[in-house]
Each structure stands twice: as structure tokens, then as C-alpha cells.
Scaffold this motif. Structure first.
Motif, short mmCIF file in Angstrom:
data_model
loop_
_atom_site.label_atom_id
_atom_site.label_comp_id
_atom_site.label_asym_id
_atom_site.label_seq_id
_atom_site.Cartn_x
_atom_site.Cartn_y
_atom_site.Cartn_z
N ALA A 230 0.84 -1.20 0.00
CA ALA A 230 0.00 0.00 0.00
C ALA A 230 0.87 1.25 0.00
O ALA A 230 2.02 1.22 0.44
N LYS A 231 0.29 2.33 -0.50
CA LYS A 231 0.91 3.65 -0.40
C LYS A 231 -0.17 4.62 0.03
O LYS A 231 -1.36 4.40 -0.22
N PHE A 232 0.23 5.71 0.69
CA PHE A 232 -0.78 6.62 1.24
C PHE A 232 -0.22 8.01 1.43
O PHE A 232 1.00 8.22 1.45
N THR A 233 -1.17 8.96 1.58
CA THR A 233 -0.82 10.36 1.82
C THR A 233 -1.68 10.90 2.96
O THR A 233 -2.89 10.68 2.98
N PHE A 234 -1.05 11.58 3.91
CA PHE A 234 -1.76 12.32 4.95
C PHE A 234 -1.76 13.79 4.57
O PHE A 234 -0.72 14.35 4.20
N THR B 144 -4.01 3.81 -1.17
CA THR B 144 -4.10 2.93 -2.33
C THR B 144 -3.49 1.59 -1.98
O THR B 144 -2.32 1.52 -1.57
N VAL B 145 -4.27 0.53 -2.14
CA VAL B 145 -3.79 -0.84 -1.90
C VAL B 145 -3.50 -1.47 -3.26
O VAL B 145 -4.36 -1.46 -4.15
N ILE B 146 -2.30 -2.01 -3.42
CA ILE B 146 -1.85 -2.59 -4.68
C ILE B 146 -2.01 -4.10 -4.62
O ILE B 146 -1.51 -4.75 -3.71
N HIS B 147 -2.71 -4.66 -5.62
CA HIS B 147 -2.90 -6.11 -5.67
C HIS B 147 -1.95 -6.78 -6.65
O HIS B 147 -1.85 -8.00 -6.67
N ASP B 148 -1.26 -6.02 -7.46
CA ASP B 148 -0.43 -6.61 -8.51
C ASP B 148 0.65 -5.60 -8.87
O ASP B 148 0.48 -4.40 -8.69
#
Length: 351
Positions: free
Chosen positions: A83-87, A145-149
Motif C-alpha cells: 500500500a501507499k498513502f498520503t496524509f 491505495t492498496v496494490i494487488h499486482d
């Protein structure tokens, strides 16, 4: 939630934004020591549960001058989750503040309880000197954002962002509106595409009467028209929509036949009915034919105590003078069922 990404192989990511509103900023800072946090409700992204941890005095003694934020993985799974994310701190218009935003690159969460975040997210003194704490409330957004691939990702649509930028930049604007002493630039084709009323006024038989510039709009406040334009271009409202603005926007959305905005504002008003606002909301519903709002108001006023409180509110006199016929429904609604004849008589009044 963002739409699923479409590529030739399969959906490879899921994105969602979660808004954390810290009401009582000062109280949280006073009550919670360094290392203590407030956790958000769980929210689901990519088939997994997540939570945001808010540390008003830092997550340990080395960062007591800062607010710390962490994203916590709350699902028990066997596989690794990328996953990647922004606060981001949100401003008064619900937009991210670039100087108070932090993006975390793609990383892996291995097990329940794993967390990633920023110990020195915001220096409290800087934040408190800014305009981003309003009514002792702070609003923070997490874009996850959760990455599945690992295959190439097709990003979700950002058309609303581009149109919002177009509105703000005024590039190629061909209309000017004068509202409440302020001028607003806009694009004829965008307004016509989003509102059937604007389409008739700007592109139909009435087009010539709207050829002059600026176009004056009466009976509307400037901040309401600004919010209306924002929705027309971006299909979004501010994350924290106050009840008063929702009422004004509901009338504006009805005036220009913008169905989705009407639904959003009417739902907001239906879920925030109290004795101080119910008379104003009922008058609004009766005058403009907002049936769901009227039904919610009448249900609230079926309680004699709520009815009595409404009668001493500021909006009562306006309701009585502008919608006297609505009182027959109020009275009929609080009469017991066995008094059917009396109800029938009341319902024939003011015909």
C-alpha cells in the motif's frame, strides 16, 4: 471511493480517501500524553481493514512538539499487503494544504498491527498559528491505495481535478457572473453540460438574453454560488458541509436542477434536524417541494416536546407567516389515532 482500475489483466489497485475530523483539538492535546493516541473507526480498502492513529503530543518523548500520524493495518491475513498513502491537513474548502501533506511510498504490511506513519507530521506551534484549526477542530485526510499486482496501473479518473483547475485558473472562461458583489468566471459549455437550466439559458432560445457580460444573479449569496460552481466542475462538496450552507445549496441546486447536489444537501439536512433549525428546514421543504426533508421534519415534530421547543425558535414566526397551511399537518400528526374525525376536519382546513 475511486472506481476500480481497468487493465487487460485484472484490477490491480483500489483507492479510497478517509477523512478524520478531530473535534476538540485543545481538549485532546490537554488530556492525552505523549505516546497516547486517538484511533479512527476502521475503514476498508482493498478488502482489508485500516485505521488512522492521531497522537496530539507525538508518539514518544522525542517529538512532543509535533503531531504524529500513523496508518495501522487491522486485518489478519496470510499474504503481504502492499500500500501507499498520503496524509493531508484540509483547508476551509476541504482541499489538501500542500505544506501540511506527506506522501509515503509503496510499502508492505506484513501482519495485523503493522503501522507506518510520520512522527513529526506537523509542528503544533506552526499549525496553531495557521488558519487550519477552525472552531477548535482539525480535519485530516488519508488517501490510501492498496496494490494487488505489480503490473502497470491505470489511474482512476481525475477529470474532476482537471475541471476544478480549469475553474480556478479561469483559462478560456467565456462567462462572467456577478453575485453578491463578487465576480465569478465560468465556461458556458461546462455549465450547460451539468445543468439543464443553464443549458436552456446559455445555449437555447434564451441565449441572446445571456449574451451580455457580466450576468447578474440575484437572491443568492456569493459563497453559495462559489460552492455551486465548485460542485458543477468537480462533482464534490466540502468534506465538512455545515447545515446552513446545505440549506442554501439545496435551494440553488433546485433552481438549476442539479439532482445529485439536491440529494446530498437534503440528506444532510434530514440527518441534522433539531429544535433550533426544524422550523427553517420545514419552511424550506414546503416552499420548494423537498418531500424527504418535509417528512423528516414532521416526524421530528410529532414529539410534543420538540414541537414546543420549535415554537420558541427564531424560525417559528417565519414558518407561521410563510407556510400557515403546514400547521394542519402538524396538528393532525400529534392527535391520537382514535380522533380520526378531528384529523379529517383539520386536513380540510386551508384548502
Amino acid at each position: 471511493m475511486a472506481e476500480q482500475c481497468k487493465i487487460s489483466a485484472a484490477m490491480v489497485s483500489e483507492e479510497r480517501s478517509y477523512v478524520l475530523k478531530v473535534d476538540g483539538y485543545s481538549r485532546a492535546k490537554a488530556l492525552l500524553k505523549s505516546g497516547q493516541c486517538v484511533n479512527s473507526d476502521l475503514f476498508s480498502v482493498g478488502g482489508h481493514d485500516w485505521a488512522v492513529g492521531y497522537y496530539p503530543n507525538g508518539d514518544d518523548d522525542d517529538c512532543t512538539d509535533f503531531i504524529s500520524l500513523f496508518l495501522s493495518f487491522e486485518s489478519a491475513v496470510a499474504e503481504d499487503v502492499k500500500a501507499k498513502f498520503t496524509f493531508s491537513v484540509l483547508d476551509e474548502n476541504g482541499e489538501p494544504v500542500p505544506s501540511y501533506s506527506h506522501t509515503f511510498p509503496l510499502d508492505t504490511f506484513l501482519s495485523k498491527g503493522d503501522n507506518l506513519g510520520c512522527r513529526n507530521f506537523i509542528k503544533k506551534a506552526d499549525l496553531e498559528a495557521s488558519a487550519h484549526i477552525r472552531d477548535d477542530s482539525l480535519t485530516i485526510k488519508c488517501d490510501l491505495t492498496v496494490i494487488h499486482d505489480e503490473e502497470t496501473i491505470v489511474p482512476p479518473s481525475n477529470l474532476h481535478q482537471h475541471l476544478g483547475d480549469l475553474l480556478n485558473s479561469k483559462d478560456a472562461a467565456d462567462l462572467t457572473f456577478q453575485v453578491g458583489g463578487q465576480s465569478f468566471s465560468a465556461h458556458r459549455c461546462v455549465l450547460a453540460a451539468r445543468s439543464s437550466v443553464f443549458k436552456v439559458e446559455l445555449l437555447g432560445p434564451m441565449e441572446e438574453s445571456y449574451a451580455a457580460s457580466p450576468i447578474e444573479i440575484r437572491d443568492m449569496e456569493a459563497d453559495v454560488f462559489k460552492s455551486l460552481l465548485h460542485f458543477i466542475y468537480t462533482d464534490t462538496v466540502a468534506p465538512v458541509l455545515d447545515v446552513v450552507m446545505a440549506g442554501h445549496l439545496l435551494v440553488a441546486a433546485d433552481r438549476y436542477n442539479i439532482g445529485k447536489l439536491k440529494m446530498i444537501c437534503e440528506e444532510k439536512l434530514c440527518s441534522h434536524i433539531d429544535s433550533g433549525m426544524v422550523a427553517t428546514s420545514l419552511a424550506l421543504a414546503e416552499q420548494h417541494g423537498f418531500h424527504a426533508l418535509k417528512k423528516a421534519c414532521l416526524k421530528f415534530l410529532a414529539s410534543p416536546s420538540n414541537l414546543e421547543a420549535m415554537m420558541v425558535s427564531d424560525g417559528y414566526e417565519h414558518l407561521k407567516s410563510s407556510c400557515p397551511y403546514v400547521f394542519k399537518e402538524l396538528v393532525a400528526g400529534i392527535l391520537p389515532a382514535e380522533l380520526k374525525a378531528a384529523k379529517d376536519i383539520i386536513m380540510t382546513m386551508w384548502r
